[in-house]
Enzyme design. Structure first.
Site, mmCIF file in Angstrom:
data_model
loop_
_atom_site.group_PDB
_atom_site.id
_atom_site.type_symbol
_atom_site.label_atom_id
_atom_site.label_comp_id
_atom_site.label_asym_id
_atom_site.label_seq_id
_atom_site.Cartn_x
_atom_site.Cartn_y
_atom_site.Cartn_z
ATOM 1 N N CYS A 115 -26.465 -9.020 11.567
ATOM 2 C CA CYS A 115 -25.110 -9.600 11.654
ATOM 3 C C CYS A 115 -24.107 -8.673 12.342
ATOM 4 O O CYS A 115 -23.087 -9.125 12.841
ATOM 5 C CB CYS A 115 -24.614 -9.988 10.271
ATOM 6 S SG CYS A 115 -25.552 -11.378 9.630
ATOM 7 N N HIS A 262 -17.151 -11.554 11.230
ATOM 8 C CA HIS A 262 -18.489 -12.158 11.292
ATOM 9 C C HIS A 262 -18.518 -13.327 10.310
ATOM 10 O O HIS A 262 -18.035 -13.227 9.183
ATOM 11 C CB HIS A 262 -19.546 -11.113 10.922
ATOM 12 C CG HIS A 262 -20.851 -11.728 10.556
ATOM 13 N ND1 HIS A 262 -21.509 -12.590 11.402
ATOM 14 C CD2 HIS A 262 -21.607 -11.636 9.441
ATOM 15 C CE1 HIS A 262 -22.624 -12.984 10.808
ATOM 16 N NE2 HIS A 262 -22.704 -12.437 9.613
ATOM 17 N N ASN A 292 -23.901 -19.404 9.574
ATOM 18 C CA ASN A 292 -23.971 -17.999 9.972
ATOM 19 C C ASN A 292 -24.978 -17.869 11.118
ATOM 20 O O ASN A 292 -26.172 -18.068 10.923
ATOM 21 C CB ASN A 292 -24.413 -17.163 8.758
ATOM 22 C CG ASN A 292 -24.568 -15.683 9.073
ATOM 23 O OD1 ASN A 292 -24.499 -15.267 10.229
ATOM 24 N ND2 ASN A 292 -24.785 -14.886 8.043
HETATM 25 N N1 ACO Z 1 -28.053 -25.551 -3.262
HETATM 26 C C1 ACO Z 1 -27.906 -25.715 -4.585
HETATM 27 N N2 ACO Z 1 -28.059 -24.719 -5.470
HETATM 28 C C2 ACO Z 1 -28.382 -23.518 -5.011
HETATM 29 C C3 ACO Z 1 -28.542 -23.267 -3.631
HETATM 30 C C4 ACO Z 1 -28.377 -24.342 -2.751
HETATM 31 N N3 ACO Z 1 -28.514 -24.207 -1.431
HETATM 32 N N4 ACO Z 1 -28.862 -21.969 -3.457
HETATM 33 C C5 ACO Z 1 -28.888 -21.409 -4.677
HETATM 34 N N5 ACO Z 1 -28.607 -22.340 -5.626
HETATM 35 C C6 ACO Z 1 -28.509 -22.174 -7.081
HETATM 36 C C7 ACO Z 1 -29.402 -21.053 -7.561
HETATM 37 O O1 ACO Z 1 -30.690 -21.522 -7.835
HETATM 38 C C8 ACO Z 1 -28.672 -20.592 -8.807
HETATM 39 O O2 ACO Z 1 -28.957 -21.502 -9.840
HETATM 40 P P1 ACO Z 1 -29.128 -20.966 -11.385
HETATM 41 O O3 ACO Z 1 -27.805 -20.387 -11.728
HETATM 42 O O4 ACO Z 1 -29.469 -22.233 -12.110
HETATM 43 O O5 ACO Z 1 -30.223 -19.969 -11.315
HETATM 44 C C9 ACO Z 1 -27.205 -20.777 -8.444
HETATM 45 O O6 ACO Z 1 -27.177 -21.753 -7.398
HETATM 46 C C10 ACO Z 1 -26.516 -19.504 -7.988
HETATM 47 O O7 ACO Z 1 -27.352 -18.871 -6.988
HETATM 48 P P2 ACO Z 1 -26.935 -17.542 -6.275
HETATM 49 O O8 ACO Z 1 -28.008 -17.185 -5.279
HETATM 50 O O9 ACO Z 1 -26.577 -16.523 -7.321
HETATM 51 O O10 ACO Z 1 -25.625 -18.024 -5.490
HETATM 52 P P3 ACO Z 1 -24.356 -17.202 -5.034
HETATM 53 O O11 ACO Z 1 -23.193 -17.601 -5.818
HETATM 54 O O12 ACO Z 1 -24.649 -15.749 -4.910
HETATM 55 O O13 ACO Z 1 -24.141 -17.756 -3.557
HETATM 56 C C11 ACO Z 1 -24.551 -17.034 -1.292
HETATM 57 C C12 ACO Z 1 -25.160 -17.553 -2.604
HETATM 58 C C13 ACO Z 1 -23.699 -18.133 -0.723
HETATM 59 C C14 ACO Z 1 -25.700 -16.723 -0.368
HETATM 60 C C15 ACO Z 1 -23.686 -15.781 -1.508
HETATM 61 O O14 ACO Z 1 -24.357 -14.884 -2.373
HETATM 62 C C16 ACO Z 1 -23.345 -15.050 -0.233
HETATM 63 O O15 ACO Z 1 -22.667 -15.562 0.630
HETATM 64 N N6 ACO Z 1 -23.755 -13.775 -0.088
HETATM 65 C C17 ACO Z 1 -23.408 -12.948 1.069
HETATM 66 C C18 ACO Z 1 -24.081 -13.396 2.350
HETATM 67 C C19 ACO Z 1 -23.798 -12.387 3.449
HETATM 68 O O16 ACO Z 1 -22.720 -11.853 3.614
HETATM 69 N N7 ACO Z 1 -24.812 -12.050 4.244
HETATM 70 C C20 ACO Z 1 -24.623 -11.006 5.235
HETATM 71 C C21 ACO Z 1 -24.855 -11.451 6.570
HETATM 72 S S1 ACO Z 1 -26.432 -12.190 6.790
HETATM 73 C C22 ACO Z 1 -27.350 -11.103 7.801
HETATM 74 O O17 ACO Z 1 -27.046 -9.950 7.977
HETATM 75 C C23 ACO Z 1 -28.643 -11.618 8.326
#
Ligand code: ACO
Length: 335
Positions: A115, A262, A292
């Site tokens: 990223c 980003h 993204n």
């Molecule tokens: N649809 C429905 N439910 C989902 C989905 C989905 N697509 N994905 C996960 N869930 C559920 C999970 O199973 C979990 O359920 P549970 O509580 O029953 O176990 C719940 O939702 C929460 O899951 P988390 O993975 O903890 O979700 P979170 O709130 O962390 O959000 C996200 C996920 C959006 C990915 C967030 O963590 C995020 O944006 N992180 C940073 C991403 C980032 O900055 N990346 C850097 C750049 S990428 C690169 O460098 C390649």
């Protein structure tokens, strides 16, 4: 010493729009969950029936950027290509661009910084121009994520976020003082490498092992992300990179005309906007329609912001990114 300035911008995204509701065909998810957590409404995924690949999309963006710069492909001295999803394990995308654009045998370098890839790529191009080695450098960020995502419920926390697309910039030599790229700031912290990684296709898991096991449950061939861990580090490192860039140029947050973060998650961008007390017209986001796009995200956003007339002469433009590595950084530009 010379300065480098952006003389041409271009971007390309595949035509195929995939909405959050479309994803429900492959996985258990909802438009509500995706929008609430990420701000994403839709993304572009390459239709495999089309010619698009990471290199092909990069070339399409590059053609526009070169034309907008008022140059031809023969004026380009060097290619820097940022991607985490090259068409081939090796060689990289830069040499494909050299071939597809029918360029002379100029140098082509691939950047593997996920990223932050475009930030690193711009910084590399800037150094080559500042030292006088090159006059016009083509910088590309391109990603084909859709070809390598786990589109089942098992991979939904990662796959709903990522989209395909490409952007390109031509950086050219300038002798105008105080204009163009003022500085770039790059960082890494490899101890968190496995928090956001794709472990499978590597020399750690080499071909004979893959062929022997042929294991459909082997998820190491899909990207892994510890989402909340990454999120927490992202908000801290984004802020640090912006503060560092401003301080290096004796500037304040009030001097920012346009911040292009980003496009990892709209919630991260909103957090940064609030922290720096920036009004809505000073932050550009397009994650809502593209998701993204990793190394392509900053350059697609910069191109759109510019085309929409949101960046004007003399504006202070701040680019910042954070991602897998972990790597992060910023580029400060006086337009
Ligand atoms: N649809 C429905 N439910 C989902 C989905 C989905 N697509 N994905 C996960 N869930 C559920 C999970 O199973 C979990 O359920 P549970 O509580 O029953 O176990 C719940 O939702 C929460 O899951 P988390 O993975 O903890 O979700 P979170 O709130 O962390 O959000 C996200 C996920 C959006 C990915 C967030 O963590 C995020 O944006 N992180 C940073 C991403 C980032 O900055 N990346 C850097 C750049 S990428 C690169 O460098 C390649």
């Amino acid at each position: 010493m010379y300065n480098s300035k952006i003389t041409g911008l271009g971007h390309y995204v595949p035509e195929n729009v995939v909405t959050n509701n479309d994803l429900k065909e492959f996985m258990d998810t909802s438009d509500e969950w995706i929008q609430e957590r990420t701000g994403i409404k839709e993304r572009r995924w390459i239709d495999p029936k089309t010619e698009d690949t990471t290199a092909v999309m990069g070339v399409k963006a590059a053609r526009i950027a070169i034309e907008k710069a008022g140059l031809t492909k023969d004026d380009i001295d060097f290619i820097v290509f940022a991607t985490l999803s090259p068409d081939m394990y090796f060689p990289g995308g830069g040499v494909q661009v050299q071939e597809m654009l029918d360029m002379p045998t100029i140098g082509a370098l691939d950047i593997r910084n996920q990223c932050s890839g475009f930030i690193y790529a711009m910084s590399v191009a800037d150094q080559f121009i500042k030292t006088g080695m090159y006059k016009n450098v083509l910088v590309i960020g391109s990603e084909n994520h859709s070809g390598g995502l786990d589109k089942s419920t098992r991979g939904r926390n990662v796959s709903v976020i990522f989209g395909d697309g490409a952007g390109a910039a031509v950086l050219s030599r300038s002798e105008e003082e105080g204009k163009g790229i003022l500085s770039s700031h790059l960082h890494s912290e490899g101890k968190h490498a496995k928090e956001l990684a794709l472990l499978g296709p590597s020399t750690g898991k080499w071909v004979p092992e893959i062929l022997e096991k042929n294991d459909p449950d082997d998820v190491s061939y899909f990207p892994y992300m510890n989402g909340q861990f990454v999120f927490k580090h992202a908000v801290t490192r984004f802020s640090e990179a912006i503060i560092e860039g401003l301080a290096a140029n004796n500037l304040q947050k009030e001097d920012i005309s346009m911040l292009i973060p980003h496009q990892a998650n709209l919630r991260i961008a909103q957090f940064i906007q609030k922290k720096f007390q920036l009004s809505d017209d000073k932050v550009f986001n397009n994650i809502q329609k593209y998701g993204n796009t990793t190394a392509a995200s900053v350059i697609i956003a910069l191109t759109e912001a510019f085309e929409e007339g949101k960046i004007k002469d003399n504006d202070l433009v701040v680019l910042a990114a954070f991602g897998s590595g972990f790597t992060w950084g910023s580029v400060i530009i006086r337009w």
